[in-house]
Design a protein around this motif. Structure first.
Motif, short mmCIF file in Angstrom:
data_model
loop_
_atom_site.label_atom_id
_atom_site.label_comp_id
_atom_site.label_asym_id
_atom_site.label_seq_id
_atom_site.Cartn_x
_atom_site.Cartn_y
_atom_site.Cartn_z
N LEU A 177 15.11 0.85 -12.11
CA LEU A 177 14.57 2.26 -11.95
C LEU A 177 13.63 2.49 -10.57
CD1 LEU A 177 13.71 5.03 -13.32
CD2 LEU A 177 12.11 3.91 -14.56
N PHE A 178 12.91 1.55 -10.44
CA PHE A 178 12.14 1.69 -9.17
C PHE A 178 13.08 1.65 -7.82
CE2 PHE A 178 8.68 1.88 -12.19
CZ PHE A 178 7.52 2.34 -11.66
N LYS A 179 13.98 0.84 -8.09
CA LYS A 179 14.84 0.62 -6.70
C LYS A 179 15.42 2.00 -6.49
CE LYS A 179 15.77 -4.21 -6.46
NZ LYS A 179 16.97 -5.48 -6.74
N LYS A 180 16.03 2.82 -7.42
CA LYS A 180 16.57 4.00 -7.48
C LYS A 180 15.47 5.04 -7.00
CE LYS A 180 19.03 7.54 -9.92
NZ LYS A 180 18.48 8.63 -9.00
N MET A 181 14.51 5.01 -7.42
CA MET A 181 13.40 5.90 -6.95
C MET A 181 13.11 5.58 -5.40
SD MET A 181 9.74 6.82 -8.77
CE MET A 181 9.38 5.17 -9.23
N SER A 182 12.86 4.38 -5.13
CA SER A 182 12.96 4.00 -3.74
C SER A 182 13.72 4.84 -2.54
CB SER A 182 12.85 2.59 -3.43
OG SER A 182 11.78 1.83 -4.10
N LYS A 183 15.23 4.54 -3.19
CA LYS A 183 16.22 5.19 -2.26
C LYS A 183 15.97 6.72 -2.34
CE LYS A 183 21.31 5.30 -2.32
NZ LYS A 183 22.39 4.73 -2.97
N ASP A 184 15.93 7.43 -3.33
CA ASP A 184 15.61 8.67 -3.54
C ASP A 184 14.59 9.23 -2.86
OD1 ASP A 184 17.78 8.74 -5.27
OD2 ASP A 184 16.42 9.25 -7.11
N LEU A 185 13.42 8.39 -2.94
CA LEU A 185 12.04 8.97 -1.92
C LEU A 185 12.14 8.55 -0.47
CD1 LEU A 185 9.60 8.36 -4.59
CD2 LEU A 185 10.30 10.52 -3.93
N GLU A 186 13.13 7.47 -0.13
CA GLU A 186 13.23 7.00 1.04
C GLU A 186 11.98 6.22 1.66
OE1 GLU A 186 14.28 10.42 3.53
OE2 GLU A 186 16.38 10.22 3.05
N PHE A 187 11.43 5.65 0.50
CA PHE A 187 10.11 4.47 1.11
C PHE A 187 10.18 3.62 -0.35
CE2 PHE A 187 7.86 8.15 -0.79
CZ PHE A 187 7.15 7.51 -1.84
N HIS A 188 9.87 2.34 0.03
CA HIS A 188 9.77 1.31 -1.02
C HIS A 188 8.62 1.67 -1.98
CE1 HIS A 188 10.16 -2.65 -2.85
NE2 HIS A 188 8.88 -2.71 -2.68
N ILE A 189 9.09 1.60 -3.30
CA ILE A 189 8.05 1.73 -4.23
C ILE A 189 8.39 0.73 -5.36
CG2 ILE A 189 9.46 3.36 -5.43
CD1 ILE A 189 5.68 2.97 -5.72
N SER A 234 0.74 -1.01 0.02
CA SER A 234 -0.04 -0.11 0.02
C SER A 234 1.04 1.11 0.01
CB SER A 234 -0.95 0.02 1.15
OG SER A 234 -0.17 0.23 2.37
N LEU A 235 0.26 2.31 -0.67
CA LEU A 235 0.90 3.75 -0.61
C LEU A 235 -0.08 4.67 -0.01
CD1 LEU A 235 2.63 3.93 -4.15
CD2 LEU A 235 3.85 3.59 -1.93
N THR A 236 0.45 5.54 0.83
CA THR A 236 -0.34 6.60 1.45
C THR A 236 -0.59 7.75 0.25
OG1 THR A 236 1.38 7.91 2.13
CG2 THR A 236 0.66 6.38 3.62
N ARG A 237 -1.48 8.66 0.25
CA ARG A 237 -1.81 9.46 -0.79
C ARG A 237 -0.62 10.43 -0.87
NH1 ARG A 237 -6.14 11.44 -3.39
NH2 ARG A 237 -5.49 12.82 -4.94
N LYS A 238 0.03 10.87 0.05
CA LYS A 238 1.16 11.55 0.20
C LYS A 238 2.28 10.95 -0.39
CE LYS A 238 4.60 13.90 3.31
NZ LYS A 238 4.97 14.21 4.71
N GLN A 239 2.54 9.66 -0.30
CA GLN A 239 3.63 8.95 -0.99
C GLN A 239 3.01 8.83 -2.57
OE1 GLN A 239 3.30 5.08 1.29
NE2 GLN A 239 5.23 5.52 2.46
N TYR A 240 2.13 8.45 -2.87
CA TYR A 240 1.62 8.51 -4.18
C TYR A 240 1.73 9.83 -4.85
CZ TYR A 240 -1.33 7.31 -8.38
OH TYR A 240 -1.73 7.13 -9.47
N ASP A 241 1.79 10.68 -4.43
CA ASP A 241 1.82 12.32 -4.84
C ASP A 241 3.38 12.21 -4.99
OD1 ASP A 241 -0.81 12.83 -5.08
OD2 ASP A 241 -1.07 14.04 -3.16
N GLN A 242 4.29 12.02 -4.25
CA GLN A 242 5.62 12.09 -4.12
C GLN A 242 6.05 11.46 -5.25
OE1 GLN A 242 5.99 11.12 0.16
NE2 GLN A 242 7.97 12.19 -0.18
#
Length: 385
Positions: free
Chosen positions: A311-323, A184-192
């Motif tokens: 790509l998504f692993k890099k995004m996870s690292k940059d955003l500091e949550f798993h995506i 699951s993603l919060t709305r805030k995480q999705y917007d990020q």
């Protein structure tokens, strides 16, 4: 000389008979079975109880089977894995990509410990103990534990059918391990995630296009398999998929063959990705055709699913949550169902699912409804962004 005893079949097992003697009641075992086309006869008497006779019968059968099947060859798990995998490919049960994935799985999980073990020496207890320890040592998910057991079970089941072992020891195994990750993603995480897609200076047009289609609920392999001919400006057709081994195939199911409306922002991002792809194809010596992939690497090769994972692993690292791509499908479903007036069937059609639930089975939705849903979702996300 005629047998002096009169035998009576046991109702509990007609292959065991009792007979009277001066010393009291005794039992005889007499039966036959076929191994590799040859009939084997087993007969012995003088047992003092039915249970003693039954125990002899079971042991005699197992010993005879083992003796006859191991005379041909003492197969190790490695030996039989090669036969098993080759037959799967020859029969068409496994495609080349499937065979490659299975081979990697066997080498990663089973080969080191079990490869040199004789098939007949594999026991349920040892396998269970090994698996439980292995899962803890490598911190594996329960789904991985189940995958390993299914692979080992497949080998042993096939060996049993081919009469190389007398029973399959990989039954009723307890699979342990970590529970699945929270998707699951919060709305805030999705917007990020969406803001990262729009504004990150580290992304090129190809990568932005990958993320925007994942946000439209396309599966990772469907994103990788997106071709120029499937892009129609305000919507894309989802008619093929590309896996990590280079196999381009039809989509997952009939329901997965669909058209997905695009937001205006998504259309513009995909146009930039297409323009970048055209340039890459030209740099590599040819123009882009309708049958070419939209997402390509700098060498003009497909942007395989493993590249999307990176790509998504890099995004996870940059955003500091798993995506992960599949999390965006979950988020799409969660937020779309929360829209007032949204038709559940339209959501299901966009995601490529056959059923929303049995109660909505006959609600087929419409193309107009899908367009309205996308526009509402786009408007909602922008107003809350």
């Amino acid at each position: 000389m005629a047998n002096k005893y009169t035998y009576t079949k046991e109702k509990r097992d007609p292959q065991i008979q009792w007979y009277p003697t001066k010393q009291g009641k005794r039992w005889r075992v007499k039966f036959a079975f076929v191994v590799r086309g040859k009939t084997v006869h087993i007969e012995k008497q003088g047992f003092k109880s039915f249970d003693e006779a039954r125990a002899f019968k079971a042991k005699a059968y197992d010993n005879e089977m083992e003796n006859r099947v191991t005379v041909h060859k003492r197969y190790t798990v490695d030996d039989y894995w090669r036969i098993y995998a080759d037959n799967k490919v020859k029969s068409g049960a496994w495609r080349s990509s499937t065979a490659y994935a299975r081979e990697q799985g066997y080498k990663a999980y089973l080969k080191d410990y079990w490869g040199k073990v004789l098939l007949k020496d594999v026991t349920r207890l040892e396998y269970q103990n090994w698996l439980s320890d292995y899962v803890i040592k490598h911190d594996l998910a329960k789904s991985t534990s189940q995958h390993i057991t299914a692979m080992m079970g497949g080998i042993m089941s096939d060996a049993l059918v081919n009469e190389l072992i007398t029973r399959n020891p990989i039954k009723k195994i307890t699979n342990s391990g970590r529970e699945p990750q929270d998707l699951s993603l919060t709305r805030k995480q999705y917007d990020q995630v969406l803001d990262y897609m729009r504004y990150s200076p580290d992304l090129n047009a190809t990568q932005r296009g990958v993320i925007v289609l994942a946000a439209h609920a396309l599966r990772r392999s469907e994103v990788a398999g997106m071709k120029l001919k499937y892009f129609h400006g305000d919507y894309v057709d989802v008619l093929g998929q590309l896996n990590g081994y280079g196999d381009y195939t039809d989509v997952k199911s009939v329901a997965s063959r669909r058209s997905v409306p695009l937001t205006k922002e998504a259309r513009d991002i995909l146009l930039e990705a297409i323009a970048r792809a055209r340039g890459i194809y030209l740099l590599n010596g040819r123009p882009m055709t309708d049958d070419d992939f939209i997402f390509v690497n700098d060498s003009g090769g497909p942007f395989y699913t493993q590249y999307i994972t990176v790509l998504f692993k890099k995004m996870s690292k940059d955003l500091e949550f798993h995506i992960a791509p599949h999390m965006l499908r979950h988020a799409f479903s969660t937020f779309a169902f929360g829209l007032e007036g949204a038709n559940p069937r339209d959501i299901s059609n966009i995601m490529g699912h056959k059923n929303v639930s049995m109660s909505l089975y006959y609600n087929l939705g419409t193309d107009d409804g899908k367009r309205e849903l996308i526009d509402k979702l786009d408007e909602d996300l922008r107003s809350n962004g």
